[in-house]
Design a protein around this motif. Structure first.
Motif, PDB file in Angstrom:
ATOM      1  N   ILE A 196       0.846  -1.209   0.000  1.00  0.00           N
ATOM      2  CA  ILE A 196       0.000   0.000   0.000  1.00  0.00           C
ATOM      3  C   ILE A 196       0.874   1.250   0.000  1.00  0.00           C
ATOM      4  O   ILE A 196       0.620   2.218  -0.738  1.00  0.00           O
TER       5      ILE A 196
ATOM      6  N   ARG B 273       2.381   2.213  -3.279  1.00  0.00           N
ATOM      7  CA  ARG B 273       1.437   2.813  -4.228  1.00  0.00           C
ATOM      8  C   ARG B 273       1.008   4.226  -3.812  1.00  0.00           C
ATOM      9  O   ARG B 273       0.249   4.869  -4.538  1.00  0.00           O
TER      10      ARG B 273
ATOM     11  N   GLN C 106      -0.981   4.999  -1.434  1.00  0.00           N
ATOM     12  CA  GLN C 106      -2.408   5.019  -1.104  1.00  0.00           C
ATOM     13  C   GLN C 106      -2.634   5.464   0.339  1.00  0.00           C
ATOM     14  O   GLN C 106      -1.766   5.326   1.199  1.00  0.00           O
TER      15      GLN C 106
ATOM     16  N   GLY D  69      -9.941  12.036  -5.001  1.00  0.00           N
ATOM     17  CA  GLY D  69     -10.315  10.629  -4.907  1.00  0.00           C
ATOM     18  C   GLY D  69     -11.777  10.373  -4.636  1.00  0.00           C
ATOM     19  O   GLY D  69     -12.149   9.249  -4.294  1.00  0.00           O
TER      20      GLY D  69
ATOM     21  N   GLU E 182     -12.689   9.332  -0.255  1.00  0.00           N
ATOM     22  CA  GLU E 182     -11.251   9.471  -0.020  1.00  0.00           C
ATOM     23  C   GLU E 182     -10.903   9.651   1.462  1.00  0.00           C
ATOM     24  O   GLU E 182      -9.927   9.052   1.938  1.00  0.00           O
TER      25      GLU E 182
ATOM     26  N   GLN F 125     -10.985   6.243   2.923  1.00  0.00           N
ATOM     27  CA  GLN F 125      -9.836   5.447   2.505  1.00  0.00           C
ATOM     28  C   GLN F 125      -8.603   5.800   3.333  1.00  0.00           C
ATOM     29  O   GLN F 125      -7.861   4.916   3.780  1.00  0.00           O
TER      30      GLN F 125
ATOM     31  N   THR G   3      -6.871   3.288   6.100  1.00  0.00           N
ATOM     32  CA  THR G   3      -5.453   2.975   5.966  1.00  0.00           C
ATOM     33  C   THR G   3      -4.718   3.269   7.274  1.00  0.00           C
ATOM     34  O   THR G   3      -3.923   2.446   7.754  1.00  0.00           O
TER      35      THR G   3
ATOM     36  N   ASN H 216      -6.737  -3.271  -5.969  1.00  0.00           N
ATOM     37  CA  ASN H 216      -5.991  -2.437  -5.033  1.00  0.00           C
ATOM     38  C   ASN H 216      -6.804  -1.302  -4.417  1.00  0.00           C
ATOM     39  O   ASN H 216      -6.257  -0.237  -4.095  1.00  0.00           O
ATOM     40  N   SER H 217      -8.073  -1.498  -4.215  1.00  0.00           N
ATOM     41  CA  SER H 217      -8.831  -0.574  -3.374  1.00  0.00           C
ATOM     42  C   SER H 217      -8.403  -0.792  -1.928  1.00  0.00           C
ATOM     43  O   SER H 217      -8.400  -1.927  -1.428  1.00  0.00           O
ATOM     44  N   VAL H 218      -8.055   0.291  -1.230  1.00  0.00           N
ATOM     45  CA  VAL H 218      -7.623   0.129   0.162  1.00  0.00           C
ATOM     46  C   VAL H 218      -8.778  -0.278   1.072  1.00  0.00           C
ATOM     47  O   VAL H 218      -8.543  -0.749   2.188  1.00  0.00           O
TER      48      VAL H 218
END
Length: 364
Positions: free
Chosen positions: A35, A38, A40, A47, A51, A54, A58, A345-347
């Motif tokens: 992650i 990237r 993210q 986003g 966002e 997300q 994370t 790759n969606s967090v």
């Protein structure tokens, strides 16, 4: 990890069932590095409406990693990344009136239930993942008893409303949300409930229960007792809804095996996390239920690892099979839920996988 009797029995049950819980690979830290590679979880303002979620999710996963592995060489870099993520969010969160994000400014339906974002009279399960643990933290942060009681009562009230208005009596599962005005195209004309159980929304909700219970006083707290009862009932329903072939959970959980329905990776990781964590912390009242939850969580994680984790050419991990978003600002039909795009790759999926991996590593 100090094993209680139920957890020890669960480990033995996993071994006897042929489910491996020992691993030479820490998928939690490997996915975390991936992650970070990237970029993210760093908010840019480009986003979309999810966002902030997300970024926050994370941060949640990374904090858990840093706490579990304080001496890992990666941990200082994780902590720096958490600070970067938090700093990236701050500029977008400074105007609570404009964003309608301050709790006291949030609009309510006729029963007092919070609107989800800007949707008039609609309440979603999703929102409790942010709201309920925040209330619990607020009460433990030096606030006076009167304010603490008010916050805890409000938290329980919001959860109770969703529970009463969205629970399916036969399955024990909760549908995505409800419309208090009962005017939405999808709303049940008596309850206002939406028709389908969306996996990720229920995943947010059951994780919210576990995380909030963890933050509340262990004695003399009626709200904690109520959430424990709800968690136990919902855990039983989620275990009953598991797909017997894969050990994971369907995108539309009240339509298992129906054409175009599929096993979804973010909701499945959330259920694995909530079941494993609740069993580990002793929240499941029956020892056999704790064992069943541990078995299910480990098995689901194994399926997710084998099916949705991709080893890419750069040495990092990709995570596939996460539905983009499902909103009640739609027809909320079966075709809608199974027709939303799947993301790589969606967090919302990969961060949930980190939390599930951590729980499996604790069992191991």
């Amino acid at each position: 990890m100090k094993l209680n009797t139920s957890t020890f029995a669960a480990v033995l049950a996993c071994l006897n069932a042929g489910i491996s819980v020992a691993t030479d690979v820490k998928y939690s830290t490997w996915m975390t590095r991936s992650i970070m590679s990237r970029g993210q979880g760093i908010m840019t303002g480009k986003g979309g409406s999810s966002e902030p979620l997300q970024a926050g999710f994370t941060q949640k996963a990374f904090v858990a990693i840093a706490e579990k592995y304080p001496t890992d060489p990666l941990t200082p870099h994780i902590q720096d990344y958490i600070r970067q993520s938090a700093a990236s969010v701050a500029p977008f969160m400074l105007n609570a009136t404009n964003d309608a994000l301050a709790i006291d400014l949030n609009r309510r339906n006729s029963e007092g239930g919070f609107w989800y974002f800007v949707y008039p009279n609609w309440s979603y399960l999703d929102g409790m993942y942010s709201l309920a643990p925040f209330y619990a933290l607020y009460t433990s942060d030096g606030n006076n008893d009167k304010e603490a009681r008010k916050a805890l009562n409000e938290m329980q009230f919001q959860i109770d409303l969703l529970w009463c208005r969205t629970q399916n009596a036969s399955s024990g599962l909760l549908v995505h949300g409800y419309d208090d005005s009962k005017t939405a195209v999808w709303a049940d004309r008596i309850t206002g409930a939406s028709p389908y159980v969306w996996g990720r929304s229920l995943g947010w909700f059951i994780m919210a229960l576990v995380d909030t219970i963890e933050l509340l006083p262990k004695s003399g707290c009626k709200q904690r007792d109520d959430l424990l009862n709800k968690y136990n009932g919902l855990a039983k329903a989620v275990l009953k809804a598991v797909d017997p072939v894969t050990g994971a959970w369907w995108q539309v959980m009240n339509e298992p095996g129906r054409a175009r329905n599929y096993i979804e990776s973010s909701g499945s990781a959330m259920f694995a996390t909530a079941l494993l964590k609740g069993a580990r912390l002793g929240y499941l009242k029956d020892a056999s239920l704790a064992i069943e939850a541990t078995l299910a969580g480990v098995r689901a994680h194994g399926y997710l690892t084998d099916t949705f984790v991709i080893h890419n050419e750069k040495g990092f991990l990709d995570y596939n099979g996460t539905v983009s978003v499902c909103s009640l600002n739609s027809t909320a039909s079966y075709d809608y839920y199974v027709g939303q795009p799947l993301l790589l790759n969606s967090v919302l999926g990969s961060a949930a996988y980190i939390l599930a991996s951590l729980e499996v590593e604790r069992v191991a």
